[in-house]
Design an enzyme around this catalytic site. Structure first.
Site, mmCIF file in Angstrom:
data_model
loop_
_atom_site.group_PDB
_atom_site.id
_atom_site.type_symbol
_atom_site.label_atom_id
_atom_site.label_comp_id
_atom_site.label_asym_id
_atom_site.label_seq_id
_atom_site.Cartn_x
_atom_site.Cartn_y
_atom_site.Cartn_z
ATOM 1 N N HIS A 81 2.992 -45.512 -28.172
ATOM 2 C CA HIS A 81 4.438 -45.350 -27.984
ATOM 3 C C HIS A 81 4.817 -45.672 -26.535
ATOM 4 C CE1 HIS A 81 8.417 -43.483 -27.696
ATOM 5 N NE2 HIS A 81 7.959 -42.739 -26.707
ATOM 6 N N ASP A 110 20.431 -73.884 -15.906
ATOM 7 C CA ASP A 110 19.386 -73.236 -16.708
ATOM 8 C C ASP A 110 18.495 -72.485 -15.731
ATOM 9 O OD1 ASP A 110 17.159 -72.683 -18.530
ATOM 10 O OD2 ASP A 110 18.030 -74.209 -19.822
ATOM 11 N N TRP A 146 -0.669 -43.637 -21.858
ATOM 12 C CA TRP A 146 -0.287 -44.953 -21.334
ATOM 13 C C TRP A 146 -0.815 -45.151 -19.925
ATOM 14 C CZ3 TRP A 146 3.053 -46.805 -17.386
ATOM 15 C CH2 TRP A 146 3.684 -45.826 -16.620
ATOM 16 N N SER A 174 2.678 -62.587 -18.528
ATOM 17 C CA SER A 174 4.036 -62.886 -18.967
ATOM 18 C C SER A 174 5.063 -62.377 -17.959
ATOM 19 C CB SER A 174 4.269 -62.276 -20.347
ATOM 20 O OG SER A 174 5.630 -62.177 -20.619
ATOM 21 N N SER A 175 4.908 -61.131 -17.510
ATOM 22 C CA SER A 175 5.902 -60.604 -16.561
ATOM 23 C C SER A 175 5.872 -61.373 -15.259
ATOM 24 C CB SER A 175 5.668 -59.139 -16.201
ATOM 25 O OG SER A 175 5.322 -58.397 -17.272
ATOM 26 N N HIS A 258 4.177 -46.332 -9.714
ATOM 27 C CA HIS A 258 5.480 -45.915 -9.237
ATOM 28 C C HIS A 258 6.432 -47.088 -9.010
ATOM 29 C CE1 HIS A 258 8.582 -43.218 -8.203
ATOM 30 N NE2 HIS A 258 8.926 -44.148 -7.336
ATOM 31 N N GLU A 260 6.409 -49.641 -10.668
ATOM 32 C CA GLU A 260 6.743 -50.014 -12.043
ATOM 33 C C GLU A 260 7.951 -49.226 -12.560
ATOM 34 O OE1 GLU A 260 5.937 -52.173 -14.277
ATOM 35 O OE2 GLU A 260 6.650 -51.227 -16.126
ATOM 36 N N TYR A 262 10.396 -48.256 -10.905
ATOM 37 C CA TYR A 262 11.596 -48.858 -10.330
ATOM 38 C C TYR A 262 11.868 -50.232 -10.898
ATOM 39 C CZ TYR A 262 12.440 -44.824 -7.703
ATOM 40 O OH TYR A 262 12.734 -43.532 -7.408
ATOM 41 N N SER A 273 26.560 -51.614 -11.994
ATOM 42 C CA SER A 273 27.450 -52.087 -10.928
ATOM 43 C C SER A 273 28.361 -53.215 -11.388
ATOM 44 C CB SER A 273 26.638 -52.566 -9.723
ATOM 45 O OG SER A 273 25.780 -51.547 -9.290
ATOM 46 N N HIS A 307 2.778 -38.785 -5.598
ATOM 47 C CA HIS A 307 3.484 -37.626 -6.160
ATOM 48 C C HIS A 307 3.098 -37.422 -7.619
ATOM 49 C CE1 HIS A 307 7.166 -40.419 -7.015
ATOM 50 N NE2 HIS A 307 6.367 -40.434 -8.044
ATOM 51 N N HIS A 308 2.373 -38.370 -8.195
ATOM 52 C CA HIS A 308 1.834 -38.170 -9.546
ATOM 53 C C HIS A 308 0.492 -37.450 -9.493
ATOM 54 C CE1 HIS A 308 4.847 -40.767 -11.449
ATOM 55 N NE2 HIS A 308 4.783 -41.455 -10.320
ATOM 56 N N THR A 333 19.220 -43.600 -3.673
ATOM 57 C CA THR A 333 19.667 -43.440 -5.049
ATOM 58 C C THR A 333 21.001 -42.706 -5.079
ATOM 59 O OG1 THR A 333 17.327 -43.210 -5.560
ATOM 60 C CG2 THR A 333 18.865 -42.808 -7.346
ATOM 61 N N LYS A 336 23.907 -44.933 -4.341
ATOM 62 C CA LYS A 336 24.365 -45.711 -5.492
ATOM 63 C C LYS A 336 25.280 -44.882 -6.387
ATOM 64 C CE LYS A 336 20.800 -49.059 -5.806
ATOM 65 N NZ LYS A 336 21.717 -50.177 -5.991
ATOM 66 N N ARG A 455 1.919 -31.412 -22.206
ATOM 67 C CA ARG A 455 2.254 -32.654 -22.903
ATOM 68 C C ARG A 455 1.013 -33.214 -23.579
ATOM 69 N NH1 ARG A 455 2.728 -37.074 -17.921
ATOM 70 N NH2 ARG A 455 3.054 -38.518 -19.629
HETATM 71 C C1 HEM Z 1 15.016 -39.416 -7.443
HETATM 72 C C2 HEM Z 1 14.165 -40.145 -8.032
HETATM 73 C C3 HEM Z 1 12.843 -39.685 -8.632
HETATM 74 C C4 HEM Z 1 11.976 -38.723 -8.206
HETATM 75 C C5 HEM Z 1 12.115 -37.840 -6.996
HETATM 76 C C6 HEM Z 1 10.859 -38.711 -9.138
HETATM 77 C C7 HEM Z 1 9.751 -37.884 -9.049
HETATM 78 C C8 HEM Z 1 8.716 -37.838 -9.968
HETATM 79 C C9 HEM Z 1 7.533 -37.044 -9.844
HETATM 80 C C10 HEM Z 1 7.222 -36.117 -8.680
HETATM 81 C C11 HEM Z 1 6.761 -37.258 -10.943
HETATM 82 C C12 HEM Z 1 5.382 -36.663 -11.229
HETATM 83 C C13 HEM Z 1 5.463 -35.456 -12.064
HETATM 84 C C14 HEM Z 1 4.118 -34.961 -12.500
HETATM 85 O O1 HEM Z 1 3.370 -35.718 -13.152
HETATM 86 O O2 HEM Z 1 3.814 -33.798 -12.220
HETATM 87 C C15 HEM Z 1 7.450 -38.194 -11.770
HETATM 88 C C16 HEM Z 1 6.986 -38.673 -12.974
HETATM 89 C C17 HEM Z 1 7.539 -39.758 -13.621
HETATM 90 N N1 HEM Z 1 8.693 -40.428 -13.265
HETATM 91 FE FE1 HEM Z 1 9.941 -39.946 -11.747
HETATM 92 N N2 HEM Z 1 11.086 -39.626 -10.100
HETATM 93 C C18 HEM Z 1 12.285 -40.246 -9.826
HETATM 94 C C19 HEM Z 1 12.872 -41.265 -10.531
HETATM 95 C C20 HEM Z 1 12.273 -41.903 -11.602
HETATM 96 C C21 HEM Z 1 12.787 -43.099 -12.222
HETATM 97 C C22 HEM Z 1 14.029 -43.843 -11.785
HETATM 98 C C23 HEM Z 1 11.926 -43.413 -13.218
HETATM 99 C C24 HEM Z 1 11.947 -44.550 -14.193
HETATM 100 C C25 HEM Z 1 12.920 -45.280 -14.476
HETATM 101 C C26 HEM Z 1 10.889 -42.408 -13.242
HETATM 102 C C27 HEM Z 1 9.853 -42.390 -14.142
HETATM 103 C C28 HEM Z 1 8.844 -41.479 -14.142
HETATM 104 C C29 HEM Z 1 7.777 -41.479 -15.097
HETATM 105 C C30 HEM Z 1 7.566 -42.487 -16.234
HETATM 106 C C31 HEM Z 1 6.960 -40.386 -14.791
HETATM 107 C C32 HEM Z 1 5.762 -39.863 -15.556
HETATM 108 C C33 HEM Z 1 4.574 -40.701 -15.542
HETATM 109 C C34 HEM Z 1 3.503 -40.075 -16.405
HETATM 110 O O3 HEM Z 1 2.802 -39.179 -15.922
HETATM 111 O O4 HEM Z 1 3.352 -40.499 -17.560
HETATM 112 N N3 HEM Z 1 11.134 -41.496 -12.257
HETATM 113 N N4 HEM Z 1 8.658 -38.540 -11.152
HETATM 114 CU CU LIG Z 2 6.556 -41.933 -9.376
#
Ligand code: HEM
Ligand SMILES: [Cu+2]
Lengths: 530, 193
Positions: A81, A110, A146, A174-175, A258, A260, A262, A273, A307-308, A333, A336, A455
């Site tokens: 998924h 084009d 994933w 591809s990307s 990370h 990614e 963005y 916008s 931070h992950h 952010t 914006k 999770r």
């Molecule tokens: C203010 C902006 C953001 C902050 C401060 C932030 C912070 C964080 C932090 C600290 C985690 C880790 C949490 C953990 O695993 O304990 C996390 C996970 C995640 N964030 Fe954000 N994030 C932000 C914006 C975004 C945006 C814009 C996206 C995507 C469009 C995003 C997608 C994700 C994803 C996919 C995960 C989980 C990844 C995984 O473990 O599978 N985040 N974020």
């Molecule tokens: Cu991140």
């Protein structure tokens, strides 16, 4: 040229170099609009496929205990998924939008590299066929999440991991090809007078996204390659017994991961916008600050990956460094979000479907940003990490963020693509069903996470039962709501009220100077840019 | 038509494409360069708990009798490996600079020869650089015949320079089964001869 009617232009195209008919038109096409359409349909099919897997997950989690699927299959569902939604739904949708819109927005005939464009689309279906077919192999498909952390993806993974690696390689190629094409197009094919600070923000955000793609997709390719050799060829990148380190996997993965996230949100910023000013009938507030904010987000995104990994036992100074850098990203952010709200301020607003999705994006994406900030607080993250709180966070930013912006874009530009107005009534139905169900689906997940539900586990303790039931009902409702969109799009392609060249009173940009539907070849002569 | 159609300028496209492709290749290389970079950084900053895998010299060390550091030992056997592997002393109070002998007990519970490799790790990570081993079974592989047992020696001292903030050092060993890898390389060497 501009005095020609649409039919005359169509006839002209047919005569000279019109599209071949039938299936070969799509297989051999090098036309940016055809390829954009292919990407968008592919992405929608993947969205439904990944969605079906989410339905399996939510059905299993409807009640505590193991009802429907084996734990191993459950893990395959969460993994595939995630992979499908990230690499199959969101990213190709943005590439599809880039294909359709960037040449029209910058006044180009084009994309710059049309044949590579064809390749970058057509390898994708193979990648996903490989990935999906691995589910049917003996031992099952990828079941390690994933994020494919080692040693789950090395020591403990099924034999089909080789297929997983191969499919990721193809998606990456591809990307990267798509990104190269976007950059070359934007740099070399702008109409005379289209200076950098006149570029529509969608073009700007995509340009920056393309650089991010080029910077990190190769690192992902390296990571999967290391997993492959660790598993099958006896290397020890991630195996302590041979001198490697499994924690290093996480560093390499999140160095990609990370930026990614963005990659999956910057083009959304561009879309919003474009839409917010159109339906506020005011120019965008703070254009230049939007450009700089996008660029600073992109640069900062390379400094926050750990931070992950707060719970992996990093030294305190590293935890603090990554905590503060992460919080710093909230500043651009915030700029914006402020600009969008300021654009609406005292505007003459109207709420057609694209605007509804855009407004929902602003509110719900901000909620996702706030939960991100909570997660960025290192000591708090020790509690939230790997719970449903994280799941709630990234679904707010990705579903009500990225996906809602893609929906908004589809509604906004559908008249330009098809030449017909979509059914506003169905659109409103789609919006309200989606926005209500998506919150029933994801908002309670915050509470589950705070209460400690982990999770990626198919079973849970009894005290989580009620909330999970609500979440699952929201999930089924959200899944079904998307079928309204499918019907709406098919109806809009088949017919409907004729769309004028500029169906939205307040919209701006070169694409609206073209007739609707946009002719097969646009801007063979460069337009005048004021 | 006064303006030339904005046809792609093949030459400038080529140049840009080559730059971008080069960038991609560089980033692919960078992904792999992260591996040695990671090791060097961890070692230089002493942050991920890896101890040195060569023997230290115990020379001209003054024992700091005024300070006591607790050293704890833990052991893990990797999943599915039929060995018992445990420290014989779980916890020791030592003076920094003091040379300490201790032993671990390993027992092969299966009925075939198994080769094991123990990987040490010290927590907190910043303490690892101050944990010096003059002799350790982890410097070598352990061959244990079917159903046999062995006492594995460890001789170490804690560097008196250990930061004041650290009061406890935990030494963890994870034991891995490397029989298959051993066999494979033995066969390769045999073939080479
Ligand atoms: C203010 C902006 C953001 C902050 C401060 C932030 C912070 C964080 C932090 C600290 C985690 C880790 C949490 C953990 O695993 O304990 C996390 C996970 C995640 N964030 Fe954000 N994030 C932000 C914006 C975004 C945006 C814009 C996206 C995507 C469009 C995003 C997608 C994700 C994803 C996919 C995960 C989980 C990844 C995984 O473990 O599978 N985040 N974020
Ligand atoms: Cu991140």
């Amino acid at each position: 040229m501009s005095t020609l009617t649409q039919d005359q232009i169509a006839a002209h195209d047919e005569h000279h170099h019109g599209a071949p008919k039938g299936i070969m038109r799509w297989i051999l096409t090098t036309n940016h609009k055809d390829i954009g359409t292919l990407y968008l349909w592919f992405s929608f099919i993947m969205f439904l496929t990944g969605g079906a897997m989410a339905m399996v997950i939510r059905a299993e989690l409807f009640q505590p205990g193991l009802q429907l699927v084996e734990p191993n299959f459950f893990n395959q569902m969460t993994t595939v998924h995630g992979l499908i939604m990230v690499f199959g739904a969101v990213m190709p949708a943005f590439t599809g939008l880039a294909n359709w819109l960037i040449p029209m927005m910058i006044g180009a005939p084009d994309m710059a590299l049309p044949r590579m464009n064809n390749w970058s689309f057509w390898i994708l279906p193979f990648a996903f066929t490989i990935l999906l077919s691995s589910l049917f192999m003996e031992g099952g498909g990828p079941n390690f999440g994933w994020t494919f952390y080692a040693p789950l993806s090395t020591t403990y993974s099924p034999d089909s991991t080789a297929l997983f690696v191969f499919s990721i390689h193809i998606m990456g190629i591809s990307s990267i090809m798509g990104a190269i094409n976007v950059i070359v197009t934007i740099v070399n094919l702008r109409a005379p007078g289209m200076t950098w600070m006149k570029l529509p923000l969608f073009v700007w955000t995509w340009l920056i996204t393309a650089f991010l793609l080029i910077a990190v997709m190769p690192v992902l390719a390296g990571a999967v390659t290391m997993v492959l050799t660790d598993k099958f060829f006896g290397t020890s990148f991630f195996e302590a017994a041979g001198g490697g380190d499994p924690v290093m996997f996480q560093h390499i993965f999140w160095f990609f991961g990370h930026p990614e996230v963005y990659i999956m949100i910057l083009p959304s910023f561009g879309i919003i916008s474009a839409i917010v000013p159109a339906f506020s009938r005011k120019p965008l507030f703070g254009y230049a600050s939007m450009v700089y904010a996008t660029a600073s987000i992109a640069i900062l995104s390379f400094l926050v990956w750990a931070h992950h990994m707060f719970t992996t036992g990093m030294p305190v100074f590293a935890e603090l460094f990554f905590m503060y850098c992460t919080m710093l990203i909230a500043v651009p952010t915030g700029v914006k979000v402020f600009n969008w709200v300021a654009t609406m301020w005292r505007g003459s607003l109207s709420f057609e479907t694209p605007m509804l999705f855009a407004v929902a994006f602003i509110i719900l994406f901000t909620i996702g940003g706030f939960s991100g900030l909570m997660l960025a607080i290192t000591p708090a993250d020790f509690q939230y990490h790997d719970t449903y709180f994280v799941v709630a966070h990234f679904h707010y930013v990705l579903v009500t963020g990225a996906i809602f912006s893609i929906m908004a874009a589809a509604y906004y530009w559908l008249p330009k693509w098809t030449g017909h107005m979509y059914s506003e009534r169905l659109g409103q139905w789609h919006f309200w069903c989606s926005v209500i169900s998506v919150n029933v689906l994801f908002f309670p997940m915050h509470f589950l996470g705070l209460a400690g539900m982990p999770r990626r586990i198919p079973d849970y303790s009894i005290q989580f039962a009620d909330v999970n039931q609500i979440v699952s009902i929201g999930g089924f409702a959200f899944g079904l709501s998307q079928l309204i969109f499918l019907v709406l799009v098919i109806k809009c392609i088949r017919g409907g009220e004729k769309a004028p060249a500029k169906p939205w009173e307040g919209s701006e940009g070169l694409e609206w100077t073209l007739p609707s539907p946009a002719p097969y070849h646009s801007f063979t002569t460069p337009p005048e840019v004021k | 038509m006064q303006n030339q159609p904005n046809q792609p300028n093949i030459k400038s496209n080529r140049k840009l494409i080559s730059l971008l492709v080069l960038g991609c290749l560089a980033m692919f290389g960078f992904g792999f360069a992260l591996v040695p970079l990671y090791d060097v950084l961890c070692e230089k900053l002493g942050i991920n708990g890896k101890t040195s895998n060569t023997a230290s010299n115990y020379q001209a060390i003054t024992v700091d009798k005024n300070r006591v550091v607790t050293v704890e030992f833990i052991s893990q056997v990797s999943t599915g490996m039929p060995w018992k592997f445990e420290p014989q002393t779980k916890r020791l109070d030592v003076h920094p600079g003091e040379l300490i002998h201790t032993t671990f007990l390993a027992q092969n519970l299966s009925n075939r020869l198994i080769v094991g490799q123990a990987i040490p790790s010290v927590s907190p990570g910043q303490g690892a650089a101050y944990f010096n081993k003059t002799e350790c079974f982890c410097f070598n592989q352990q061959h244990l015949a079917a159903a046999s047992r062995a006492e594995l020696p460890l001789i170490f001292f804690v560097d008196p320079q250990l930061p004041e903030s650290i009061h406890t050092l935990t030494l963890s060993y994870t034991l891995y089964d490397i029989t298959d890898k051993q066999l494979a390389s033995a066969i390769e060497q045999g073939a080479a001869k």
